[in-house]
Each structure stands twice: as C-alpha cells, then as structure tokens.
Design an enzyme around this catalytic site. Sequence first.
Site, short mmCIF file in Angstrom:
data_model
loop_
_atom_site.label_atom_id
_atom_site.label_comp_id
_atom_site.label_asym_id
_atom_site.label_seq_id
_atom_site.Cartn_x
_atom_site.Cartn_y
_atom_site.Cartn_z
N ASP A 177 0.81 5.05 1.78
CA ASP A 177 0.04 5.34 3.21
C ASP A 177 -1.15 6.18 2.89
OD1 ASP A 177 1.33 3.71 4.89
OD2 ASP A 177 2.96 5.30 5.28
N HIS A 187 4.71 0.26 -0.26
CA HIS A 187 5.59 -0.58 0.79
C HIS A 187 4.64 -1.75 1.16
CE1 HIS A 187 3.71 2.50 3.20
NE2 HIS A 187 3.87 1.85 4.17
N HIS A 209 0.84 -1.25 0.14
CA HIS A 209 0.09 0.02 -0.03
C HIS A 209 0.89 1.36 -0.21
CE1 HIS A 209 0.97 -0.63 4.29
NE2 HIS A 209 0.87 0.74 4.27
N ARG A 257 6.28 5.34 13.78
CA ARG A 257 6.07 6.17 12.62
C ARG A 257 5.55 7.52 12.56
NH1 ARG A 257 1.32 4.67 8.34
NH2 ARG A 257 0.43 6.31 9.56
FE LIG Z 1 2.34 1.82 5.85
#
Ligand SMILES: [Fe+2]
Length: 310
Positions: free
Chosen positions: A116, A264, A114, A283
């Site tokens: 993000d 990713h 996907h 993240r």
């Molecule tokens: Fe992700």
Amino acid sequence: MIKRNIKKISLDVAPLTLHIGAEIKNIDLRKPLSDQHVEDIKATLAKWKVLFFRDQFLDHDQHVAFSHQLGNPTPGHPIYGASKGYPEIYTVSKTRMTDRFEGEPINHPWNWWHTDLTCAKNPPYASILRADVVPPYGGDTQFTNLCAAYDALSPGMQSFLKGLRGIHHKAPQDGVNVKKIYKDKNKQTRMVSEHPLVRVHPETTEKVLFVSPNFLHDIVGLTPTETKAILEFLKAHAVRPEFTVRFQWKPGSIAIWDNRATCHLPPRDIYMPDCKFERCFYRTTLMGPTAYGTDGQESRQLEGKPLSPI
Ligand SMILES: [Fe+2]
C-alpha cells in the site's frame, strides 16, 4: 530469515504457512485491549507479517478505535477519499473499480500485487481490512512475505540489489483507461518516491525485497532494457507461491498486514463477467516510518507530500 522470538505471549497464535500468516484466536477486538495484548499483536505481526481474526463484527467506530490502539490512522485514501463521517476509513467496494476505469475491471493491471502507497516515502506501517459483505465463495486475498523473498535470492543478487533504488509512483500503467474525473484527481495528488530496493525492517532488522509491483516502475541508474529485465524477474520472484498465504474471507473476518514487509493481491475473480456477487470491505491504514536501506539512507519524496496522520 530472522524470526523474532516472542516470550510470554498473551495470544492464541495459529500459523498458517511456513513463512507468512497466522490466525489469532480467542480475542474480542470490539473491546479495548490491554497493553499486553497490543504489544503482543504488534510483535506477532512483525513475525508473521499478516494476522487474521475471525468472527469480529466491528462497526466503523470500533474499527477506528481498534486502529488507534495499534497506531495513528492516516486519511482513508489520498485519491479516493474516505467513508462518510469516518475520515480514517476507506471503503473497498467491488464497484470502486468500475467507478474509476473504462472497460472491464478484470483487465486492469491496476488491481494487481502491491504494497500500500509506496508512492510515499513513509508507506503505512500496517493496514487493517474488515470484511462486511462477503461473496459466498471467491474474493480471496493473497499476501507475500518480502523478507522470505529476499532471503531466497543468491548472495550475488542480494549484494547487487542492495546498491539500487527504485522509483515508485501512483499512476495507472500504460494501457489503463482511467475516467477523466480520476485522471484529474491523480494529477492533483501525484506522489512519487524513491526507495531502496532492499529495505531494512525497522523492528526485526530483516532485509525486505521492497518491490511493490503496482508502484515500482523504474530503477535509478539502469537503462530501460536493464530495468525491464530486472523488474520482470523481481516482481515474479517476490510473489512465488512458497512465500505467500491465501485468505478466504467470511463475514466478521479481519486481516492486518505489516505493510513494511509484504505485498498483497486483491481478488480478481470477483471482476469476472459471470461473477454477480457483491463484496464490500473497510480499511484503515496506520502511519509508518520513512523507509531506509541497508546503508541507512532514507527514502525520498520526489513529488507530492508524504503521508501524515489525521
Ligand atoms: Fe492494497
């Protein structure tokens, strides 16, 4: 593919594959960076699409401070929230999958390739992922360059795709058994966007095959049969091994990816029943611009709100 020519670079850049990924050496991200370093990191990111740093043992405050130097952080995650006391940080723990879904996480297609948050008309510019607890082996992340994927298509296919737009939504696919608490959260925070299938990279002007396999499920104007066949082809094409790089994490590793031009793949091996290793990363995501296609037409938010900074 157009590769941006970077002059007088202040960084030590070691490319990892032909199309994607470079390791940046001799830099300490715990300290404030010079304007030149910030500019060069951004330019190198636009060129190599994902940057890797080793031996950067940042704490949450340093992670947030570094993120602010590159852009404007968004709230940790629109559904799953943020780390306590740090609204910018999303905890990427191994247990987050078992917390949300019934059954074995390895079987969840949710945890697949996907880009993000393409359910927003303005998906993040970049994500900054920091390793904390790292398995001794396994748990790698893979990245693919969607500009290289576009360039490898035939002129006929390129021109066909340029006229199309896809619907991206944040919802588990059919067959994914989500726990009720997250089903409710998904409903409350539903986000749907329409993006061009071919996006223009706002910095390099490259054309991006804007296919985010986890989010893109419909193509406007095509029949369900046509959509199924085209998406099956595009999703497989976008992640062909020659467009990808695979990163093996170590404690202190950091990856930054250009979310405007990559997909990713989170690791799946850590969810195998015989894997007992823990994995916990952190993240941040940075505000991105509204996407637009080769005709200049911007993406549209069909449901929910676009992303906004903290
Ligand atoms: Fe992700």
